[in-house]
Write a protein that holds these residues in place. Structure first.
Motif, PDB file in Angstrom:
ATOM      1  N   GLY A  10       1.057  -1.314   0.386  1.00  0.00           N
ATOM      2  CA  GLY A  10      -0.696  -0.195  -0.098  1.00  0.00           C
ATOM      3  C   GLY A  10       0.429   1.533  -0.025  1.00  0.00           C
ATOM      4  O   GLY A  10       0.386   2.307  -0.638  1.00  0.00           O
ATOM      5  N   THR A  11       1.787   1.142   0.644  1.00  0.00           N
ATOM      6  CA  THR A  11       3.035   2.531   1.575  1.00  0.00           C
ATOM      7  C   THR A  11       3.434   2.564  -1.099  1.00  0.00           C
ATOM      8  O   THR A  11       3.907   3.949  -0.839  1.00  0.00           O
ATOM      9  CB  THR A  11       4.045   2.509   1.535  1.00  0.00           C
ATOM     10  OG1 THR A  11       3.174   1.955   3.264  1.00  0.00           O
ATOM     11  CG2 THR A  11       5.221   3.323   1.883  1.00  0.00           C
ATOM     12  N   ILE A  12       3.997   1.459  -1.541  1.00  0.00           N
ATOM     13  CA  ILE A  12       4.615   1.507  -2.502  1.00  0.00           C
ATOM     14  C   ILE A  12       3.401   2.059  -3.423  1.00  0.00           C
ATOM     15  O   ILE A  12       3.890   2.764  -4.159  1.00  0.00           O
ATOM     16  CB  ILE A  12       5.451   0.269  -3.095  1.00  0.00           C
ATOM     17  CG1 ILE A  12       6.469  -0.085  -2.132  1.00  0.00           C
ATOM     18  CG2 ILE A  12       5.520   0.161  -4.245  1.00  0.00           C
ATOM     19  CD1 ILE A  12       6.586  -1.419  -2.656  1.00  0.00           C
ATOM     20  N   LEU A  13       2.515   1.183  -3.609  1.00  0.00           N
ATOM     21  CA  LEU A  13       1.676   2.142  -4.237  1.00  0.00           C
ATOM     22  C   LEU A  13       1.072   4.030  -4.293  1.00  0.00           C
ATOM     23  O   LEU A  13       0.878   4.505  -5.575  1.00  0.00           O
ATOM     24  CB  LEU A  13       0.057   1.406  -4.205  1.00  0.00           C
ATOM     25  CG  LEU A  13      -1.056   2.006  -5.167  1.00  0.00           C
ATOM     26  CD1 LEU A  13      -0.530   1.655  -6.283  1.00  0.00           C
ATOM     27  CD2 LEU A  13      -2.347   0.936  -4.656  1.00  0.00           C
ATOM     28  N   ASP A  52       3.242  -0.850 -13.785  1.00  0.00           N
ATOM     29  CA  ASP A  52       3.523  -0.310 -14.602  1.00  0.00           C
ATOM     30  C   ASP A  52       5.178  -0.229 -14.300  1.00  0.00           C
ATOM     31  O   ASP A  52       5.797   0.525 -14.113  1.00  0.00           O
ATOM     32  CB  ASP A  52       3.480  -0.074 -15.797  1.00  0.00           C
ATOM     33  CG  ASP A  52       1.809   0.305 -16.277  1.00  0.00           C
ATOM     34  OD1 ASP A  52       1.376  -1.419 -16.167  1.00  0.00           O
ATOM     35  OD2 ASP A  52       1.285   1.122 -16.640  1.00  0.00           O
ATOM     36  N   ARG A  53       5.845  -1.485 -15.556  1.00  0.00           N
ATOM     37  CA  ARG A  53       7.193  -1.234 -14.937  1.00  0.00           C
ATOM     38  C   ARG A  53       8.103  -0.914 -16.847  1.00  0.00           C
ATOM     39  O   ARG A  53       7.979  -1.410 -17.980  1.00  0.00           O
ATOM     40  CB  ARG A  53       7.899  -2.928 -14.993  1.00  0.00           C
ATOM     41  CG  ARG A  53       9.621  -2.511 -14.934  1.00  0.00           C
ATOM     42  CD  ARG A  53       9.977  -4.363 -14.827  1.00  0.00           C
ATOM     43  NE  ARG A  53      11.665  -4.115 -14.330  1.00  0.00           N
ATOM     44  CZ  ARG A  53      12.738  -4.536 -15.573  1.00  0.00           C
ATOM     45  NH1 ARG A  53      12.181  -4.360 -16.952  1.00  0.00           N
ATOM     46  NH2 ARG A  53      13.719  -4.352 -14.879  1.00  0.00           N
ATOM     47  N   HIS A  54       8.773   0.024 -16.082  1.00  0.00           N
ATOM     48  CA  HIS A  54       9.073   0.941 -17.671  1.00  0.00           C
ATOM     49  C   HIS A  54      11.361   0.946 -18.102  1.00  0.00           C
ATOM     50  O   HIS A  54      11.970   1.596 -17.143  1.00  0.00           O
ATOM     51  CB  HIS A  54       9.042   2.349 -17.723  1.00  0.00           C
ATOM     52  CG  HIS A  54       7.235   2.735 -17.295  1.00  0.00           C
ATOM     53  ND1 HIS A  54       6.574   3.065 -18.197  1.00  0.00           N
ATOM     54  CD2 HIS A  54       6.813   2.932 -16.650  1.00  0.00           C
ATOM     55  CE1 HIS A  54       5.151   2.920 -17.797  1.00  0.00           C
ATOM     56  NE2 HIS A  54       5.764   3.352 -16.374  1.00  0.00           N
ATOM     57  N   ASP A  55      11.381  -0.302 -19.004  1.00  0.00           N
ATOM     58  CA  ASP A  55      12.592  -0.247 -18.882  1.00  0.00           C
ATOM     59  C   ASP A  55      13.116   1.313 -20.120  1.00  0.00           C
ATOM     60  O   ASP A  55      12.379   0.615 -21.411  1.00  0.00           O
ATOM     61  CB  ASP A  55      12.650  -1.730 -19.385  1.00  0.00           C
ATOM     62  CG  ASP A  55      14.227  -1.911 -19.798  1.00  0.00           C
ATOM     63  OD1 ASP A  55      15.043  -1.379 -19.708  1.00  0.00           O
ATOM     64  OD2 ASP A  55      14.734  -3.551 -19.500  1.00  0.00           O
ATOM     65  N   ALA A  56      14.208   1.210 -19.451  1.00  0.00           N
ATOM     66  CA  ALA A  56      14.819   2.770 -20.331  1.00  0.00           C
ATOM     67  C   ALA A  56      14.912   1.855 -21.642  1.00  0.00           C
ATOM     68  O   ALA A  56      15.988   2.482 -22.827  1.00  0.00           O
ATOM     69  CB  ALA A  56      15.105   3.839 -20.065  1.00  0.00           C
ATOM     70  N   TYR A  65       9.147   2.930 -12.339  1.00  0.00           N
ATOM     71  CA  TYR A  65       7.875   2.107 -12.168  1.00  0.00           C
ATOM     72  C   TYR A  65       6.482   3.597 -12.122  1.00  0.00           C
ATOM     73  O   TYR A  65       7.185   4.819 -11.112  1.00  0.00           O
ATOM     74  CB  TYR A  65       7.951   1.583 -10.298  1.00  0.00           C
ATOM     75  CG  TYR A  65       8.580   0.278 -10.850  1.00  0.00           C
ATOM     76  CD1 TYR A  65       8.660  -0.682 -11.532  1.00  0.00           C
ATOM     77  CD2 TYR A  65       9.837   0.308 -10.246  1.00  0.00           C
ATOM     78  CE1 TYR A  65       9.052  -1.261 -11.501  1.00  0.00           C
ATOM     79  CE2 TYR A  65      11.030  -1.115 -10.023  1.00  0.00           C
ATOM     80  CZ  TYR A  65      10.184  -1.625 -11.024  1.00  0.00           C
ATOM     81  OH  TYR A  65      12.176  -2.804 -10.844  1.00  0.00           O
ATOM     82  N   SER A  66       5.138   2.797 -12.375  1.00  0.00           N
ATOM     83  CA  SER A  66       4.548   3.631 -12.352  1.00  0.00           C
ATOM     84  C   SER A  66       2.961   3.499 -12.558  1.00  0.00           C
ATOM     85  O   SER A  66       3.054   1.372 -12.383  1.00  0.00           O
ATOM     86  CB  SER A  66       3.917   4.682 -13.301  1.00  0.00           C
ATOM     87  OG  SER A  66       3.662   3.879 -14.625  1.00  0.00           O
ATOM     88  N   ILE A  67       2.148   3.711 -11.392  1.00  0.00           N
ATOM     89  CA  ILE A  67       0.783   3.235 -11.189  1.00  0.00           C
ATOM     90  C   ILE A  67       0.221   2.850 -12.778  1.00  0.00           C
ATOM     91  O   ILE A  67       0.021   3.071 -13.457  1.00  0.00           O
ATOM     92  CB  ILE A  67      -0.204   4.072 -10.428  1.00  0.00           C
ATOM     93  CG1 ILE A  67       0.400   3.982  -9.190  1.00  0.00           C
ATOM     94  CG2 ILE A  67      -1.275   3.234 -10.291  1.00  0.00           C
ATOM     95  CD1 ILE A  67      -0.457   4.736  -8.308  1.00  0.00           C
TER      96      ILE A  67
END
Length: 98
Positions: A10-13, A52-56, A65-67
């Motif tokens: 919950g904290t991460i989110l 979501d994981r965003h790999d550059a 990471y983003s929601i």
């Protein structure tokens, strides 16, 4: 509830509500979480479709990471839990005798 069960999910989110963050930024913004626990919970949240994981695709690796769209459906619930916690934390805080 199992999707956000655990001490840190919950904290991460909640930290990601402000926008995309890298692993190190997340770790610094959550006092008390270990890197191992952060990575474990982030991987579980990604697997559950909450973030979501965003790999550059760079060297050195750069991942953020983003929601996810699905994860945003949980944000109001997490906000309610935070509000409830603030009210009850204040209610159960130890009082000092002088």
């Amino acid at each position: 509830m199992s999707v956000i069960a655990g001490r840190w999910k919950g904290t991460i989110l909640w930290r990601l509500v402000d926008g995309q963050m890298r692993t190190g930024e997340l770790r610094r913004s959550i006092p008390g979480i270990t890197e191992r626990m952060l990575i474990r919970h982030v991987q579980e949240l990604v697997a559950d479709g909450i973030i979501d994981r965003h790999d550059a695709k760079e060297v050195p690796p750069r991942v953020a990471y983003s929601i996810s769209e699905y994860g945003w459906t949980l944000v109001p619930l997490v906000a309610q839990l935070c509000s409830w916690g603030e009210v009850h934390l204040a209610r159960t805080a130890p009082t000092r005798s002088t």
